[in-house]
Scaffold this active site. Structure first.
Site, mmCIF file in Angstrom:
data_model
loop_
_atom_site.group_PDB
_atom_site.id
_atom_site.type_symbol
_atom_site.label_atom_id
_atom_site.label_comp_id
_atom_site.label_asym_id
_atom_site.label_seq_id
_atom_site.Cartn_x
_atom_site.Cartn_y
_atom_site.Cartn_z
ATOM 1 N N ASP A 163 -5.964 4.138 -9.214
ATOM 2 C CA ASP A 163 -5.453 3.082 -10.312
ATOM 3 C C ASP A 163 -4.562 4.251 -11.251
ATOM 4 O O ASP A 163 -5.370 5.223 -11.847
ATOM 5 C CB ASP A 163 -6.717 2.515 -11.072
ATOM 6 C CG ASP A 163 -5.766 1.567 -12.170
ATOM 7 O OD1 ASP A 163 -5.143 0.602 -11.801
ATOM 8 O OD2 ASP A 163 -6.269 1.666 -13.169
ATOM 9 N N GLU A 198 3.903 -9.493 -12.530
ATOM 10 C CA GLU A 198 2.712 -10.501 -12.130
ATOM 11 C C GLU A 198 1.663 -10.380 -12.894
ATOM 12 O O GLU A 198 1.088 -9.475 -12.841
ATOM 13 C CB GLU A 198 2.502 -10.058 -10.712
ATOM 14 C CG GLU A 198 1.542 -11.057 -10.074
ATOM 15 C CD GLU A 198 0.639 -10.450 -9.053
ATOM 16 O OE1 GLU A 198 -0.281 -11.015 -8.356
ATOM 17 O OE2 GLU A 198 0.730 -9.040 -8.765
ATOM 18 N N TRP A 250 0.901 -1.378 -0.078
ATOM 19 C CA TRP A 250 -0.040 0.060 -0.096
ATOM 20 C C TRP A 250 0.953 1.314 0.137
ATOM 21 O O TRP A 250 1.085 2.056 1.129
ATOM 22 C CB TRP A 250 -0.885 -0.105 1.181
ATOM 23 C CG TRP A 250 -1.927 -1.160 1.201
ATOM 24 C CD1 TRP A 250 -2.270 -1.753 0.217
ATOM 25 C CD2 TRP A 250 -2.507 -1.568 2.198
ATOM 26 N NE1 TRP A 250 -3.181 -2.733 0.592
ATOM 27 C CE2 TRP A 250 -3.400 -2.651 1.923
ATOM 28 C CE3 TRP A 250 -2.755 -1.346 3.634
ATOM 29 C CZ2 TRP A 250 -4.362 -3.337 2.888
ATOM 30 C CZ3 TRP A 250 -3.613 -1.983 4.675
ATOM 31 C CH2 TRP A 250 -4.483 -2.898 4.195
ATOM 32 N N ARG A 274 1.067 -16.170 5.309
ATOM 33 C CA ARG A 274 2.020 -15.315 5.423
ATOM 34 C C ARG A 274 2.592 -15.437 7.049
ATOM 35 O O ARG A 274 2.801 -14.398 7.649
ATOM 36 C CB ARG A 274 1.380 -13.908 5.244
ATOM 37 C CG ARG A 274 1.241 -13.416 3.636
ATOM 38 C CD ARG A 274 0.319 -12.480 3.640
ATOM 39 N NE ARG A 274 0.071 -12.223 2.236
ATOM 40 C CZ ARG A 274 -0.748 -11.226 1.526
ATOM 41 N NH1 ARG A 274 -0.967 -10.304 2.405
ATOM 42 N NH2 ARG A 274 -0.941 -11.036 0.424
ATOM 43 N N LYS A 294 -0.722 -7.398 -14.571
ATOM 44 C CA LYS A 294 -1.876 -7.775 -15.340
ATOM 45 C C LYS A 294 -2.594 -6.212 -15.383
ATOM 46 O O LYS A 294 -3.373 -6.177 -16.442
ATOM 47 C CB LYS A 294 -2.417 -8.563 -14.790
ATOM 48 C CG LYS A 294 -3.927 -8.854 -15.425
ATOM 49 C CD LYS A 294 -4.360 -10.103 -14.616
ATOM 50 C CE LYS A 294 -5.798 -10.459 -14.955
ATOM 51 N NZ LYS A 294 -6.446 -11.820 -14.464
ATOM 52 N N HIS A 295 -2.285 -5.389 -14.520
ATOM 53 C CA HIS A 295 -3.263 -4.374 -14.500
ATOM 54 C C HIS A 295 -2.738 -3.199 -14.661
ATOM 55 O O HIS A 295 -3.515 -1.920 -14.838
ATOM 56 C CB HIS A 295 -3.915 -4.238 -12.821
ATOM 57 C CG HIS A 295 -4.559 -5.386 -12.299
ATOM 58 N ND1 HIS A 295 -5.937 -5.602 -12.560
ATOM 59 C CD2 HIS A 295 -4.091 -6.273 -11.567
ATOM 60 C CE1 HIS A 295 -6.277 -6.669 -12.022
ATOM 61 N NE2 HIS A 295 -5.070 -7.287 -11.321
ATOM 62 N N ASP A 322 4.514 -5.816 -9.506
ATOM 63 C CA ASP A 322 3.352 -6.213 -8.847
ATOM 64 C C ASP A 322 2.116 -5.679 -9.578
ATOM 65 O O ASP A 322 2.543 -4.833 -10.375
ATOM 66 C CB ASP A 322 3.390 -5.455 -7.374
ATOM 67 C CG ASP A 322 2.088 -5.858 -6.700
ATOM 68 O OD1 ASP A 322 1.686 -6.794 -6.542
ATOM 69 O OD2 ASP A 322 1.166 -4.881 -6.651
ATOM 70 N N GLY A 324 -3.985 -18.026 -15.969
ATOM 71 C CA GLY A 324 -3.876 -19.388 -15.933
ATOM 72 C C GLY A 324 -3.828 -19.763 -17.734
ATOM 73 O O GLY A 324 -3.169 -20.863 -18.220
ATOM 74 N N ASN A 345 1.142 0.126 -10.465
ATOM 75 C CA ASN A 345 -0.051 0.080 -10.948
ATOM 76 C C ASN A 345 -0.891 1.345 -10.421
ATOM 77 O O ASN A 345 -1.737 1.743 -10.781
ATOM 78 C CB ASN A 345 -0.586 -1.114 -10.840
ATOM 79 C CG ASN A 345 -1.907 -1.082 -11.507
ATOM 80 O OD1 ASN A 345 -2.398 -0.842 -12.307
ATOM 81 N ND2 ASN A 345 -2.879 -1.517 -10.307
#
Ligand SMILES: *[C@@H]1O[C@H](CO)[C@@H](O)[C@H](O)[C@H]1NC(C)=O
Ligand SMILES: *[C@@H]1O[C@H](CO)[C@@H](O)[C@H](O)[C@H]1NC(C)=O
Ligand SMILES: *[C@@H]1O[C@H](CO)[C@@H](O)[C@H](O)[C@H]1NC(C)=O
Ligand SMILES: *[C@@H]1O[C@H](CO)[C@@H](O)[C@H](O)[C@H]1NC(C)=O
Ligand SMILES: *[C@@H]1O[C@H](CO)[C@@H](O)[C@H](O)[C@H]1NC(C)=O
Length: 548
Positions: free
Chosen positions: A205, A260, A109, A372, A239-240, A236, A264, A147
């Protein structure tokens, strides 16, 4: 000519400058391929005081006290397992405060990209970590967030409650996509233009299609990599972001990047190699889980076959079987034989192993946030069975890379499969490594598997996990004795010298023993701060040649 007017001392200074400039060049994809990476979840790896009794309730989601200093004090634990790189949680300053699911202990964050996260330590601590790694010949990879920025909206509408002025840089609404919540994560347009996160913690974003955002992030990543001499980056939420932006930032970083892409479908995942060198191999991850927890071993051979066709460079993908976002393998099944198979595949299949802390301790958290676990609760047990297995696997992998020029570039190829077994070869024809996997589990029966895999008749091969020799028959058959569901790893016995395994000497022993001998191997690259000696010499020579 300009150069001819330079004094000799000036020329020498220039040569040194070129040399240093070359040293400053980061590690690229080829430098990373032979490496094996251990993923450190910084808050949960080691505390500065070294205490192993500190409680850490994963479900609370609060800081548990892990630091870079604590990590420095436990590098032996990682290096002795055979890892020669680590990847750490994001290091930039996060938002403070607490929502129903906790605090920013994971580091994702981000509020200020230009400050370090004080919970993890100081600038000196991070520089010291980098220093200690490099002096051990290890690489440092850092997870970065490009991102989005984060704001605690605590239940209010992120569209109106996000305070952009708190961010550094990107301190204005104009850098961001207008608020919309991602409903369908498989819709890439939506996944890239709407916001991740929720209304407790808004992940504002970035408008990654905007040239301004691109420029600001490019200059940040350059400075960031240079300031801390970072060797590689995990990106990180790749994809976004927009793909052109991703490509730009990866290139500007000047180092190897793996982005990242939680996906799949191998066609989509591997298409990303047109933008960045690497993505974590989610397609093979899902196949692995099917093969070893759901009895479908064919899924694995199918996936390998498609990947060979589709992916530009499989050996640059990061292979993993656990990470901080996925259920631990032991949450599917406690079976230790299956865990051993999965681990073996993770390290010995194609790609760069990216191994998540705690896997060696057979941790079993079933998902975020219980996956974690604080590593210190294991007391850093180096006698744990999976710790020992990991050590052996990393050793045989780096040995194969050193002795077998084609090992990295050759692709895994299944040579046998039945309902519960798959045998895979990798490496130079006739001298390959052969790995046999079973999904029968600990209760699996004893059986003999006759494999024909192009080792010459009479070849002696060592089964590395059990330290037992097998001789290939006159017909070219290797009769593998399977049992208890355990994996087997074969390597030509007369190639074992230098591996440090099964009584064979270590690598350094081998070089000394064969100094000047006809059979001596080239020592390969000895890294100096991530740059090989060869490159260094070439840089100095190049510098002089360019000047004279
Ligand atoms: C968030 O809201 C809860 C309850 O509404 C409150 O107790 C808490 O203090 C708030 N947290 C912050 C950081 O504002
Ligand atoms: C890099 O270091 C310089 C000099 O200390 C500092 O001004 C700059 O903010 C740093 N940049 C990053 C991204 O850390
Ligand atoms: C196994 O997985 C493959 C590929 O993912 C799939 O096509 C096949 O139907 C699965 N077999 C079984 C028995 O589930
Ligand atoms: C296997 O064979 C090699 C080469 O013949 C030999 O050096 C080694 O000691 C043998 N290892 C075992 C475990 O028998
Ligand atoms: C190889 O090195 C390891 C650790 O560096 C050491 O524990 C081991 O005894 C060595 N083995 C041989 C055969 O030299």
């Amino acid at each position: 000519m300009f150069l001819m007017t330079q004094s000799p001392s000036r020329m020498f200074a220039l040569a040194i400058f070129f040399c240093i400039a070359r040293l400053a060049l980061g590690a690229n994809t080829e430098d990373w391929k032979p490496r094996s990476i251990y993923q450190v979840f910084t808050d949960r790896f080691a505390r500065t005081d070294g205490s192993t009794s500190a409680k850490c309730d994963t479900e609370e989601g609060l800081f548990c006290g892990g630091t870079w200093r604590g990590l420095i004090n436990h590098l032996d634990y990682i290096q002795n397992m055979g890892f020669d790189a680590i990847m750490i949680s994001p290091v930039s300053e996060s938002i403070e405060g607490r929502v129903s699911y906790g605090e920013a202990y994971h580091g994702y964050w981000i509020r200020d990209l230009y400050q370090l996260n004080g919970h993890f330590g100081s600038r000196d601590d991070l520089l010291d970590l980098r220093e200690q790694l490099h002096s051990r010949g290890m690489y440092l990879m850092v997870d970065i967030v490009i991102n989005n920025m984060a704001a605690m909206t605590n239940g209010s509408d992120p569209g109106t409650a996000t305070d952009y002025s708190t961010f550094n840089p990107f301190d204005d609404r104009k850098y961001f996509h207008p608020y919309c919540k991602i409903e369908d994560y498989n819709n890439y347009d939506e996944a890239q233009k709407c916001w991740t996160g929720d209304d407790l913690v808004a992940l504002a974003d970035l408008n990654t299609e905007s040239a301004d955002v691109g420029k600001i992030m490019e200059s940040w990543v350059k400075e960031f990599v240079a300031n801390y001499s970072i060797d590689g980056l995990r990106i990180d939420a790749a994809k976004h972001t927009g793909t052109e932006y991703l490509a730009k930032i990866a290139k500007a970083s000047g180092v190897f990047t793996t982005g990242e892409v939680f996906e799949g479908n191998v066609h989509i995942a591997c298409d990303y190699q047109n933008y960045i060198p690497s993505v974590p191999n989610y397609p093979v991850y899902f196949a692995m889980i099917k093969a070893f927890t759901a009895g479908n071993i064919t899924a694995l051979s199918d996936e390998l076959a498609v990947s060979r066709e589709v992916c530009k460079d499989i050996s640059a993908l990061a292979t993993f079987s656990e990470n901080h976002d996925l259920p631990r393998f032991a949450s599917y099944t406690k079976d230790l034989a299956l865990a051993q198979n999965v681990l073996t595949f993770t390290i010995l299949s194609d790609g760069i192993p990216l191994y998540y802390q705690g896997q060696e301790q057979h941790f079993s958290g079933p998902g975020t946030p219980t996956n974690r676990e604080a590593l210190w609760t294991s007391n850093y047990n180096t006698d744990a069975p999976l710790y020992k297995l990991t050590t052996t696997l990393n050793k045989i992998r780096s040995h194969a890379i050193r002795t077998n020029q084609d090992y990295l570039s050759s692709q895994s190829y299944p040579v046998y499969t039945d309902g519960s077994t798959i045998a895979i070869r990798k490496g130079t024809e006739g001298r390959q490594m052969l790995t046999v996997y079973s999904n029968q589990g600990e209760k699996g029966g004893d059986y003999r598997l006759d494999l024909h895999i192009s080792y010459a008749p009479g070849t002696v091969v060592t089964e590395v996990l059990g330290c037992r020799n097998y001789t290939v028959s006159e017909e070219g058959t290797l009769g593998v004795l399977m049992g208890k569901g355990l994996p087997k790893v074969f390597f030509p016995a007369d190639e074992m010298r230098g591996s440090g395994l099964c009584g064979a000497g270590n690598w350094s022993t081998r070089i000394e023993g064969e100094k000047g001998g006809a059979g001596a191997l080239r020592p390969g690259k000895f890294g100096i701060g991530g740059v090989s000696l060869g490159v260094l010499v070439a840089a100095v020579m190049g510098g002089f040649l360019g000047l004279l």
